[in-house]
Each structure stands twice: as structure tokens, then as C-alpha cells.
Design an enzyme around this catalytic site. Structure first.
Site, PDB file in Angstrom:
ATOM      1  N   LEU A 242       0.869  -1.185   0.000  1.00  0.00           N
ATOM      2  CA  LEU A 242       0.000   0.000   0.000  1.00  0.00           C
ATOM      3  C   LEU A 242       0.904   1.232   0.000  1.00  0.00           C
ATOM      4  O   LEU A 242       1.173   1.821   1.044  1.00  0.00           O
ATOM      5  CB  LEU A 242      -0.908  -0.003   1.234  1.00  0.00           C
ATOM      6  CG  LEU A 242      -2.286  -0.632   1.061  1.00  0.00           C
ATOM      7  CD1 LEU A 242      -3.140  -0.382   2.292  1.00  0.00           C
ATOM      8  CD2 LEU A 242      -3.008  -0.117  -0.181  1.00  0.00           C
ATOM      9  N   HIS A 243       1.327   1.635  -1.196  1.00  0.00           N
ATOM     10  CA  HIS A 243       2.315   2.713  -1.320  1.00  0.00           C
ATOM     11  C   HIS A 243       1.820   4.049  -0.746  1.00  0.00           C
ATOM     12  O   HIS A 243       2.359   4.573   0.212  1.00  0.00           O
ATOM     13  CB  HIS A 243       2.668   2.936  -2.796  1.00  0.00           C
ATOM     14  CG  HIS A 243       3.122   1.717  -3.534  1.00  0.00           C
ATOM     15  ND1 HIS A 243       4.374   1.187  -3.358  1.00  0.00           N
ATOM     16  CD2 HIS A 243       2.495   0.938  -4.445  1.00  0.00           C
ATOM     17  CE1 HIS A 243       4.506   0.117  -4.149  1.00  0.00           C
ATOM     18  NE2 HIS A 243       3.384  -0.048  -4.803  1.00  0.00           N
ATOM     19  N   ASP A 244       0.809   4.606  -1.410  1.00  0.00           N
ATOM     20  CA  ASP A 244       0.432   5.997  -1.138  1.00  0.00           C
ATOM     21  C   ASP A 244      -0.120   6.257   0.264  1.00  0.00           C
ATOM     22  O   ASP A 244       0.088   7.354   0.808  1.00  0.00           O
ATOM     23  CB  ASP A 244      -0.564   6.494  -2.196  1.00  0.00           C
ATOM     24  CG  ASP A 244       0.068   6.550  -3.584  1.00  0.00           C
ATOM     25  OD1 ASP A 244       1.306   6.552  -3.671  1.00  0.00           O
ATOM     26  OD2 ASP A 244      -0.692   6.602  -4.568  1.00  0.00           O
TER      27      ASP A 244
END
Ligand SMILES: [Ca+2]
Length: 313
Positions: A242-244
Site C-alpha cells: 500500500l504505497h500511497d
């Protein structure tokens, strides 16, 4: 302490969607002044639409969404439908938005908003290519000193690249804009792949989102289900990163993250390594630090924060 004023600059993107939901669910800590869409994961017409879909999913119809740049500052647009699907938000079936796009251009909105606020009171949160920010800084250099901080998702050092062997997607798409941002002198916090690859949506974490049994919880579970397929195949990891959301989680609970204040420069010349974040993690250059480059996250704390906040929507 009053909520921190932010502008979210984004190219949704399932993980952008979760980042936006987390911000909108956290009004005590985060005051979302507006959302600017940029071309990235998918073209601008879709990122703008997706940003509004996400606001409506959160029940926040009054958030102002602006369309920014439809292509990078000096290169053709590269998109990532192979990760995010044709719409950019594949996974759940969500209704088309009824909220309008604001008339003003996203770049002009960023400029006007920073000029209207006291210096050091607005934080920029780029979750996609840095085109809108780089363009705003070029068009109106007077706003640079007004930015409180830039907290962005992009780049990598130990994980190196995901769109090329050398570069992370957001920086690769618009290295020229990234170069402007990293040389701007604004305090920068970077969430590179090095940390986002430690924020994995494992099966139990995905189940926990679904178990919220709300529209938001189910949609988030379906989104992460969708792009997990790609990441599992590519990295063999136990779930999708879950990058952002690392960006918006940092604004709420910075203590979940740790990193180093280092010098980061952007490769803008070599086609082979275009968009590489040349991060002086080991301090070998003597160049001045310009960013807090994050390397670690308390993943359990991060996911419990997400679950707790998403449950509010
Ligand atoms: Ca993004």
C-alpha cells in the site's frame, strides 16, 4: 493542535484511493484543502474521475477536485494499466461521480492556495508523478518558500525500481518535475518503495478491511484484491504494497515511520537509469541533505490505524 492543511496531488490508483480515504477519515489531524489530479497511473480524465469517485465513496461530496497536467513536463506520458487496470480503480464496482470538476486548473489552484496562506502552513502530498508541483514551482517560484513540507510517495534506494530496473514509477514518469521538487529547498519526506514494500496487505489485513462490512471497507478489500494479483506474481510477496497511504499515515502518526535525512538527486539524463532516485543513504557524497528518506514502518501499527480510520467512513 489544529489539523494540518494539505493539498493531495494524485493519480488514482487503488493505493491513492486508500490514501485519500485515510485523509478524509482523519479531520482532527488533516484538513484537505483540495485535491489535484495528475496524469500517471492512467490518463488525466480517469484520475480526475477516480478522485471524485473516492470522495463520494467517503461521503465527502464537498471536497474540491481540480484537474492538473495531462502529461509530464518534458516527456511523453507513461501509464500503468498493467498494475491498476483499465480504469485505474479496477476491483470494486463504484458509481460514476456526480461531483463536478472545478473549473480552475490544478496548477493554478496550487499557486493561488499557497499565495493565500501564511508561509509554512500548507503541506503538499504528491501521490503520483510530480508534474503539477514541478509546473507550479516553475510558473510561480514565489510559492516555494510558502510550502510547509512536501510528503510524497516516490523513488527507491534498496528496492531500486518497479517500472524500470532503476526507477520507481512516479519519479520515472516525470523526472524533470521530480528534479525541480528535490532541488526546491522545501523540506521533503519521501516514502520510497523501500518502505512501501513493507506495508503489505496480507490476507488477514485484507480480511480485516472486508470485515468492516461498510461500503468503504468492502471497496478497499476489493481494490487491494485486484492489484495484489500483479504484485504477488511480480515480487512473490505475501500481499500488495500500500504505497500511497504511507503519506497520509505519516501525517497522522509520524512515529510509525523512520528514515534518514539524506541527499537525494534525480537522474534526468541517462535513458538507462532515467528517473532513478540517487539517494545518498550511506552519506558518501558530502552533499547536503534535502529529504527525510523513510526506510522503516511499523506495519501492524500502520494497518491498525488504517482499519480504525476507514471504519469511521
Ligand atoms: Ca499514486
Amino acid at each position: 493542535m489544529s489539523a494540518r492543511k494539505i493539498i493531495i496531488d494524485t493519480d488514482p490508483g487503488q493505493d491513492d484511493a486508500v490514501a485519500i480515504l485515510l485523509a478524509l477519515a482523519s479531520p482532527e489531524e488533516i484538513d484537505v484543502l483540495g485535491i489535484t489530479a495528475v496524469a500517471g497511473n492512467v490518463p488525466l480524465n480517469l484520475t480526475s474521475k477516480n478522485a471524485r469517485i473516492v470522495c463520494e465513496l467517503a461521503g465527502k461530496h464537498d471536497v474540491k477536485v481540480y484537474e492538473g497536467c495531462d502529461r509530464p513536463m518534458g516527456r511523453p506520458l507513461v501509464t500503468a494499466e498493467h498494475v491498476h487496470g483499465k480504469t485505474g480503480l479496477d476491483g470494486p464496482t463504484l458509481p460514476d461521480p456526480v461531483m463536478p470538476v472545478q473549473d480552475q486548473h490544478g496548477v493554478d489552484y496550487i499557486i493561488e492556495t499557497l499565495r493565500a496562506h501564511d508561509a509554512g502552513t500548507v503541506t503538499l502530498c504528491p501521490l503520483g508523478p510530480l508534474t503539477n508541483i514541478g509546473t507550479a514551482f516553475t510558473k510561480a517560484p514565489d510559492i516555494i518558500e510558502k510550502v510547509q513540507e512536501i510528503v510524497l510517495m516516490g523513488g527507491a534506494y534498496f528496492e531500486v525500481g518497479n517500472i524500470t530496473p532503476a526507477a520507481e514509477f512516479n519519479i520515472y514518469v516525470d523526472p524533470q518535475a521530480a528534479d525541480i521538487v528535490f532541488k526546491s529547498g522545501v523540506p521533503i519526506v519521501v516514502m520510497p518503495l523501500d518502505v512501501t514494500h513493507k506495508a503489505l496487505v496480507t490476507k488477514p489485513r485484507n480480511d480485516a478491511f472486508r470485515a468492516l462490512n461498510t461500503d468503504v471497507g468492502i471497496a478497499v478489500a476489493q481494490m487491494t484484491d485486484f492489484f495484489e494479483r500483479f504484485d504477488k506474481e511480480k515480487y512473490g510477496s505475501e500481499g500488495a504494497p500500500l504505497h500511497d497511504p504511507c503519506v497520509t499515515a505519516y501525517l497522522i502518526k509520524p512515529e510509525l515511520f523512520s528514515g534518514r535525512h539524506i541527499n537525494v538527486e534525480i537522474e534526468t539524463q541517462s535513458e538507462l537509469t532515467m528517473g532513478m532516485t540517487v539517494a545518498d543513504w550511506w552519506g558518501v557524497t558530502g552533499r547536503d541533505a534535502n529529504a527525510l528518506f523513510v526506510g522503516e514502518v511499523d506495519a501492524d501499527g500502520f494497518f491498525s490505524l488504517l482499519k480504525e480510520r476507514l471504519a469511521r467512513l
